[in-house]
Scaffold this motif. Structure first.
Motif, short mmCIF file in Angstrom:
data_model
loop_
_atom_site.label_atom_id
_atom_site.label_comp_id
_atom_site.label_asym_id
_atom_site.label_seq_id
_atom_site.Cartn_x
_atom_site.Cartn_y
_atom_site.Cartn_z
N GLU A 454 49.34 33.92 35.31
CA GLU A 454 50.00 35.17 35.71
C GLU A 454 50.27 36.04 34.49
OE1 GLU A 454 53.55 34.98 38.18
OE2 GLU A 454 53.62 37.17 38.27
N GLU A 455 50.71 35.42 33.39
CA GLU A 455 50.95 36.17 32.15
C GLU A 455 49.67 36.83 31.67
OE1 GLU A 455 54.80 33.77 30.32
OE2 GLU A 455 52.78 32.97 29.99
N ASP A 456 48.58 36.10 31.80
CA ASP A 456 47.28 36.60 31.39
C ASP A 456 46.85 37.79 32.27
OD1 ASP A 456 44.95 36.36 29.73
OD2 ASP A 456 43.89 35.63 31.52
N VAL A 457 47.07 37.67 33.57
CA VAL A 457 46.73 38.77 34.48
C VAL A 457 47.54 40.01 34.11
CG1 VAL A 457 46.83 39.60 36.87
CG2 VAL A 457 46.06 37.26 36.40
N LYS A 458 48.81 39.79 33.80
CA LYS A 458 49.68 40.90 33.40
C LYS A 458 49.11 41.59 32.17
CE LYS A 458 54.42 40.47 34.94
NZ LYS A 458 55.78 40.01 34.68
N ALA A 459 48.77 40.78 31.18
CA ALA A 459 48.26 41.33 29.91
C ALA A 459 46.95 42.09 30.14
CB ALA A 459 48.05 40.21 28.90
N ARG A 460 46.08 41.51 30.98
CA ARG A 460 44.76 42.13 31.19
C ARG A 460 44.82 43.40 32.04
NH1 ARG A 460 41.66 36.91 33.33
NH2 ARG A 460 39.74 38.13 33.44
N THR A 461 45.92 43.60 32.77
CA THR A 461 45.99 44.79 33.64
C THR A 461 46.99 45.82 33.12
OG1 THR A 461 47.61 43.66 35.04
CG2 THR A 461 45.30 43.58 35.74
N LYS A 462 47.51 45.57 31.94
CA LYS A 462 48.48 46.49 31.34
C LYS A 462 47.83 47.87 31.19
CE LYS A 462 51.93 45.74 27.76
NZ LYS A 462 52.19 44.85 26.63
N GLY A 463 48.56 48.90 31.56
CA GLY A 463 48.01 50.26 31.45
C GLY A 463 49.06 51.27 31.78
N ASP A 464 48.64 52.53 31.94
CA ASP A 464 49.59 53.62 32.20
C ASP A 464 50.41 53.39 33.46
OD1 ASP A 464 48.45 54.69 30.02
OD2 ASP A 464 47.22 56.16 31.10
N HIS A 465 49.80 52.74 34.44
CA HIS A 465 50.50 52.61 35.72
C HIS A 465 51.29 51.32 35.84
CE1 HIS A 465 48.25 56.10 36.95
NE2 HIS A 465 47.14 55.49 36.60
N GLY A 466 51.37 50.55 34.77
CA GLY A 466 52.09 49.28 34.82
C GLY A 466 51.15 48.15 35.20
N ALA A 467 51.53 46.94 34.80
CA ALA A 467 50.66 45.78 35.01
C ALA A 467 50.79 45.26 36.43
CB ALA A 467 51.03 44.69 34.02
N ALA A 468 49.79 44.46 36.83
CA ALA A 468 49.84 43.78 38.12
C ALA A 468 50.64 42.50 37.96
CB ALA A 468 48.44 43.47 38.60
N LYS A 469 51.35 42.12 39.01
CA LYS A 469 52.05 40.85 38.99
C LYS A 469 52.07 40.25 40.39
CE LYS A 469 56.66 42.78 39.65
NZ LYS A 469 58.00 42.93 39.12
N THR A 470 52.58 39.05 40.50
CA THR A 470 52.68 38.47 41.83
C THR A 470 53.86 39.12 42.54
OG1 THR A 470 54.14 36.73 41.02
CG2 THR A 470 51.81 36.21 41.11
N LEU A 471 53.71 39.36 43.84
CA LEU A 471 54.82 39.85 44.64
C LEU A 471 55.48 38.65 45.32
CD1 LEU A 471 52.94 42.93 46.07
CD2 LEU A 471 54.50 42.86 44.12
N CYS A 472 54.68 37.85 45.99
CA CYS A 472 55.18 36.58 46.55
C CYS A 472 54.02 35.78 47.11
CB CYS A 472 56.22 36.83 47.64
SG CYS A 472 55.53 37.46 49.18
N SER A 473 54.27 34.50 47.32
CA SER A 473 53.35 33.65 48.08
C SER A 473 53.96 33.53 49.47
CB SER A 473 53.21 32.27 47.45
OG SER A 473 52.75 32.41 46.12
N PRO A 474 53.30 34.07 50.48
CA PRO A 474 53.92 34.10 51.81
C PRO A 474 54.26 32.69 52.29
CG PRO A 474 51.56 34.60 51.94
CD PRO A 474 51.92 34.60 50.49
N LEU A 475 55.37 32.57 52.98
CA LEU A 475 55.76 31.26 53.53
C LEU A 475 54.69 30.82 54.52
CD1 LEU A 475 59.60 31.73 54.15
CD2 LEU A 475 58.41 30.95 52.09
N ASP A 476 54.16 31.81 55.23
CA ASP A 476 53.11 31.57 56.20
C ASP A 476 51.77 31.56 55.45
OD1 ASP A 476 51.66 31.42 58.49
OD2 ASP A 476 52.10 33.46 59.19
N GLN A 477 51.30 30.40 55.05
CA GLN A 477 50.12 30.27 54.19
C GLN A 477 48.84 30.00 54.97
OE1 GLN A 477 49.27 29.85 50.63
NE2 GLN A 477 51.08 31.13 50.33
N PRO A 478 47.80 30.81 54.75
CA PRO A 478 46.51 30.45 55.32
C PRO A 478 46.02 29.16 54.65
CG PRO A 478 46.43 32.64 54.32
CD PRO A 478 47.72 32.00 53.91
N GLU A 479 45.12 28.50 55.27
CA GLU A 479 44.61 27.25 54.72
C GLU A 479 43.79 27.54 53.45
OE1 GLU A 479 41.73 23.59 56.07
OE2 GLU A 479 42.00 25.30 57.43
N ILE A 480 43.89 26.65 52.48
CA ILE A 480 43.02 26.77 51.30
C ILE A 480 41.83 25.85 51.55
CG2 ILE A 480 42.81 26.34 48.82
CD1 ILE A 480 44.98 28.16 48.71
#
Ligand code: 87F
Length: 503
Positions: A454-480
């Motif tokens: 997640e830290e890496d994703v943040k670093a790689r998406t850093k920009g004028d509009h702010g980095a991407a991050k996780t919002l949440c993992s839904p309690l209702d999970q589709p199967e992996i």
């Protein structure tokens, strides 16, 4: 009889008022549009301290409606209201120093009384863990003192530096903060989800805003706790997620720090398991952002202090007395049936001006009564959400109005959900992820659930509009499914997680 000059004065007055209409479109400049809506709807008045806003009755009544729902619900769960002081000493605040470190710049201090310096500066609560927990330690002795379940309705101060926004990010805000202590983890776990469900209902049933119930990542959780759950909303116009409310299981971290111990029924010493949870006046801002349009505010009927505005439409030589009487009896009849209706009898504004005025203020339904309506024993209903007009016999007034208000509430939620869902994009690869991010999507991706990634994703998406991050993992999970890999690291995926830019 009105003289020429007084007519001219009236016209001028109307014109001046007309200028107060919406001038910015939601699509053109979302930030300015939002400021205009909250001010012109008379919810907010800007104040001379940056990041502080006046909540006017239009806003406060919504807060009270949510409180009138939530407060009895938590009382049913055995939670009691209390009130702790606004101030906290540096000494006590520092007890939480590991977690407060990141928050320290936001803590506001009182250093003077009159002209003399205080002996020790005192902080204004940014949250009340450190205020309350020393007393939890004092009040909890044996298992009979458990569970201890307290809530307080109050204000808190966090001296934010980034982009203050009414309701969404303000330096002082209103919230409820619940703080509970249990003998067992199971009880704590159960309460976390019960509270989260109440937060879902605040958003979905009252504010007509769809939310996702989920669990925060290790990076995004409250560092002082064991795990954090939240309800997450999404603003399609900006492509940003927004945390709607949080319900934390604190585990035993604070019990250790504050020595909140108890003796169980066998005389053995144990440490309590704690939760804390909050929703704030941010709820109102999310509602404004989701439902508002180019005409201004759009209020869900359940939280609108006025649900129906009745407007007389007197033509030149119509019987204005009869129209006025019909308007008054309409309001009366609706009020008797517990519909919150009001009447705009002002004579210095045209009906057309009143229509846009009450649209801007978000009133869910308007009733127009003119001479033609009187003749036909009907009224005209105009919906704020769709603009749809329907003529209704006066004999069916209450029944039709109640039905339409329910339909508006439902339609606002369904429309918001459709728009939110249209923004959700499932991705599997980094390329798909960055494309979706640029397209302001709410991204749903299989993830390895590793902090470093997640830290890496943040670093790689850093920009004028702010980095991407996780919002949440839904309690209702589709199967992996077998062989599904993390979009960012290529390692085996552990859960499906929502990602995006956020407020
Ligand atoms: C700002 C300054 C100092 C958030 C802060 O979420 C301390 C803090 O502890 C701080 N901003 N937090 C975390 C709050 C955690 C927790 N508190 C009770 C909640 C729900 C209600």
């Amino acid at each position: 009889m009105a003289t020429k000059s007084s007519n001219a004065a009236k016209k001028k007055e109307v014109k001046k008022e007309t200028k107060l209409g919406m001038t910015v479109k939601k699509d053109d400049n979302f930030g300015e549009w939002y400021s205009e809506v909250v001010v012109h709807s008379e919810m907010i008045e800007y104040y001379d301290i940056s990041g502080c806003y006046i909540l006017r009755p239009q806003a406060m009544s919504i807060w009270e409606t949510l409180q009138a729902f939530f407060d009895p619900e938590i009382k049913k769960m055995g939670i009691k209201n209390a009130y702790f002081p606004l101030f906290v000493t540096e000494n006590v605040l520092q007890k939480e120093k590991d977690h407060i470190e990141g928050f320290a710049p936001e803590v506001a201090w009182v250093t003077k009384s009159g002209k003399s310096d205080l002996e020790v500066p005192i902080a204004i609560r940014p949250t009340s863990e450190t205020v309350m927990y020393p007393y939890f330690a004092k009040w909890i002795r044996g298992h009979r003192d458990l569970p201890l379940k307290l809530n307080q309705w109050c204000n808190v101060v966090r001296w934010e530096f980034s982009n203050p926004t009414p309701f969404i990010r303000s330096r002082e805000f209103l919230w409820q903060e619940g703080h509970t202590a249990f003998a067992t983890k199971e009880e704590a776990d159960q309460e976390v989800l019960e509270i989260l469900e109440l937060y879902r209902r605040v958003y979905e049933e009252y504010l007509a805003v769809p939310v996702i119930k989920g669990r925060k990542s290790e990076l995004e959780k409250f560092a002082g706790g064991l795990y954090t759950t939240s309800v997450e909303a999404f603003i399609p116009h900006t492509g940003r997620g927004i945390q709607g409310a949080t319900s934390h299981c604190l585990g035993q971290n604070f019990a250790k720090m504050f020595q909140i111990n108890f003796e169980d029924d066998k005389g053995e010493k144990g440490m309590v398991w704690q939760n804390s949870w909050a929703y704030s006046s941010r709820t109102i801002g999310v509602m404004v952002m989701v439902h508002g349009d180019d005409k201004g505010l759009v209020l869900p009927p359940k939280v609108a202090s006025v649900q129906v505005m009745v407007i007389p439409v007197p033509y030149k030589d119509a019987d204005t007395t009869a129209i006025k009487a019909a308007c008054e009896s309409t309001v009366k009849e609706l009020n008797t049936a517990a519909v919150r209706a009001d009447l705009d009898t002002r004579e210095n504004y045209s009906p057309g001006w009143k229509y846009s005025h009450w649209e801007m203020k978000g009133i869910p339904l308007r009733i127009e009564i003119g001479p033609r309506d009187l003749e036909k024993s009907q009224v005209r209903l105009v919906r704020r959400d769709t603009g749809a007009k329907v003529d209704v016999p006066m004999t069916e007034l209450v029944e039709k109005v109640q039905k339409i208000l329910l339909s508006i509430q439902e339609n606002l939620f369904n429309t918001a959900k459709e728009k939110r869902d249209a923004c959700i994009e499932k991705v599997h690869t980094w390329d798909e992820f960055t494309t979706a991010l640029n397209n302001k999507k709410l991204i749903f991706a299989p993830w390895c659930d590793e902090k470093e990634v997640e830290e890496d994703v943040k670093a790689r998406t850093k920009g004028d509009h702010g980095a991407a991050k996780t919002l949440c993992s839904p309690l209702d999970q589709p199967e992996i499914t077998e062989g599904t890999v993390c979009f960012a690291s290529g390692k085996p995926a552990k859960k499906w997680t929502y990602w995006g830019r956020s407020y």
